[in-house]
Structure formats: structure tokens, C-alpha cells
Write a protein that holds these residues in place. Structure first.
Motif, short mmCIF file in Angstrom:
data_model
loop_
_atom_site.label_atom_id
_atom_site.label_comp_id
_atom_site.label_asym_id
_atom_site.label_seq_id
_atom_site.Cartn_x
_atom_site.Cartn_y
_atom_site.Cartn_z
N PRO A 84 29.46 29.39 38.54
CA PRO A 84 30.72 29.97 38.87
C PRO A 84 30.83 29.74 40.44
CG PRO A 84 29.47 31.49 38.55
CD PRO A 84 28.78 30.52 37.95
N PRO A 85 32.08 29.69 40.88
CA PRO A 85 32.28 29.20 42.49
C PRO A 85 31.61 30.49 43.10
CG PRO A 85 34.25 28.94 41.19
CD PRO A 85 33.47 29.61 40.19
N GLU A 86 31.03 30.43 44.03
CA GLU A 86 30.34 31.24 44.96
C GLU A 86 31.38 32.45 45.56
OE1 GLU A 86 27.61 31.26 48.95
OE2 GLU A 86 27.82 29.41 47.70
N ASP A 87 30.99 33.63 45.43
CA ASP A 87 31.84 34.78 45.68
C ASP A 87 33.37 34.74 45.23
OD1 ASP A 87 29.81 35.70 47.36
OD2 ASP A 87 30.21 34.41 49.03
N TYR A 88 33.23 34.45 43.95
CA TYR A 88 34.69 34.22 43.67
C TYR A 88 35.67 35.19 43.33
CZ TYR A 88 38.24 32.38 40.29
OH TYR A 88 39.63 32.22 39.66
N ASP A 89 35.04 36.20 42.90
CA ASP A 89 35.78 37.58 42.89
C ASP A 89 36.43 37.74 44.23
OD1 ASP A 89 35.71 37.49 40.24
OD2 ASP A 89 34.26 39.11 40.28
N GLU A 101 44.98 40.34 39.80
CA GLU A 101 44.80 40.68 38.48
C GLU A 101 45.50 39.58 37.63
OE1 GLU A 101 42.90 42.74 36.83
OE2 GLU A 101 41.92 42.86 38.89
N ARG A 102 46.70 38.77 37.96
CA ARG A 102 47.47 37.96 37.23
C ARG A 102 46.45 36.59 37.20
NH1 ARG A 102 53.62 38.69 36.97
NH2 ARG A 102 53.75 40.85 37.17
N PHE A 103 46.00 36.37 38.33
CA PHE A 103 45.16 35.03 38.35
C PHE A 103 43.62 35.22 37.48
CE2 PHE A 103 47.90 33.93 41.64
CZ PHE A 103 47.96 32.60 41.58
#
Length: 196
Positions: A84-89, A101-103
Motif C-alpha cells: 500500500p502507499p507509504e503512510d497512507y492513512d 472518512e468518505r475517501f
């Protein structure tokens, strides 16, 4: 327009690609649910797309026409999946703020609908609004489809409009049952077998 030059883009153009996609996607229905505040919509979309484009620069393929009127972002899904993309959250929260939250919900919808056989995923295809309908998107599709067909690999995408469904159908994609955002706005998953 079938002779439009298409080239692979590098990391220095990440922000330009993200902004091109955000500008082209403003006319779609989905961004209105994702970012209800019209004054912030384009900048929030560009921030979220920048995460995806940056990830594609490392683990996928990003193409553009020579004049950058159109761009396409592909992720190979063959063999071991990309991380997954790094540091995604954290990056998603920084880009999307109160609409994070919508994304995240959209990500879950995409993940639930994503097919598992080997394929290349056309995550994003965008053409500058004043150049739409002039063959730019088709040139981008033909460019990578030639490689997919030569290597026997299917393609997958989620169309965000009926116009998109029509375009992709012309390029060999078969539409599947749509999935929907909470407000009822659909995405149409589409699959393309390699062609000879």
C-alpha cells in the motif's frame, strides 16, 4: 488524433498529473459526495490523487500525451501485489481533512469490487476538459492496450460516468454490475480480455 504521442511520465510530474486528474473529474458526480464543499473540492481531490500518482510512479505506470492534455495511471496486479502507499492513512487525513472518512469508504468499495485474477488496473484516466472528445483518452488507452494484448494480460477499471462506460466499451471492456456510493452515485466495474 490517433497519432497522438504518449510517453511514460516520471516522479517530477506527480503534482501536475494529480492536478490534471482533479480538474477533469470536477464534472463527475462522485466528487460532489466526496467533498461537498465546492470551494475546496478541487484542492482536496488533487491532494488525494497525488498520493495515488506518487504510488504509481513507484509501483505502477503513469502515461501522458506529449502536451499533458491527457494522463493515465495504471497499477499492475500480477503476481505479488504492490505494498500500500507509504503512510497512507496519515497522508489521506492530511489531504482530505474532514472528508477523510468518505475517501476511506470509497477505498473500501473499490477493494470489495476489485477482481483477483492477474490484470492491469486503470486507476485513473483524465483529459483536460477543453480536449475531451478529441481522441486523447483513446490514444492513452490504445498505447497501453497494445502492451497488454501483446502480453496476454487483461485490463480492469471502474468507470465513473455513462460517457466513460461508452468510451471503454469501444475499447473492448465489458461492463459489470455497478456499485454505489451512499448517495446512490454509481461506479461501473469493467473488464477487458486481451485482444489479438
Amino acid at each position: 488524433m490517433s497519432d497522438l504521442a504518449v510517453e511514460r511520465l516520471g516522479p517530477a510530474e506527480t503534482r501536475l498529473v494529480a492536478e490534471r486528474i482533479a480538474g477533469a473529474f470536477l464534472v463527475l458526480d462522485q466528487p460532489r459526495w466526496l467533498v461537498p464543499d465546492e470551494s475546496k473540492r478541487e484542492s482536496v481531490l488533487a491532494g488525494q490523487f497525488e498520493i495515488l500518482v506518487d504510488h504509481a510512479m513507484r509501483h505502477g505506470l503513469v502515461f501522458g500525451t506529449a502536451d499533458r492534455a491527457g494522463v493515465a495511471v495504471w497499477f499492475p496486479s500480477v503476481g505479488d501485489p504492490a505494498p500500500p502507499p507509504e503512510d497512507y492513512d496519515a497522508r489521506l487525513a492530511a489531504a482530505c481533512g474532514e472528508w477523510t472518512e468518505r475517501f476511506a469508504h470509497l477505498d473500501e468499495l473499490f477493494a470489495a469490487s476489485h477482481p483477483h485474477p492477474d490484470h492491469h488496473h486503470l486507476a485513473l484516466l483524465a483529459v483536460r476538459p477543453d480536449r475531451q472528445g478529441q481522441g486523447v483518452g483513446s490514444a492513452l488507452l490504445r498505447h497501453h492496450h497494445a502492451w497488454l494484448d501483446a502480453n496476454g494480460i487483461p485490463g480492469y477499471l471502474e468507470a465513473a460516468s455513462e460517457i466513460g462506460v461508452e468510451l471503454y466499451t469501444k475499447h473492448g471492456y465489458q461492463v459489470r454490475e455497478p456499485f454505489r456510493l451512499p448517495d446512490g452515485t454509481p461506479f461501473w466495474p469493467m473488464w477487458r480480455e486481451p485482444q489479438k
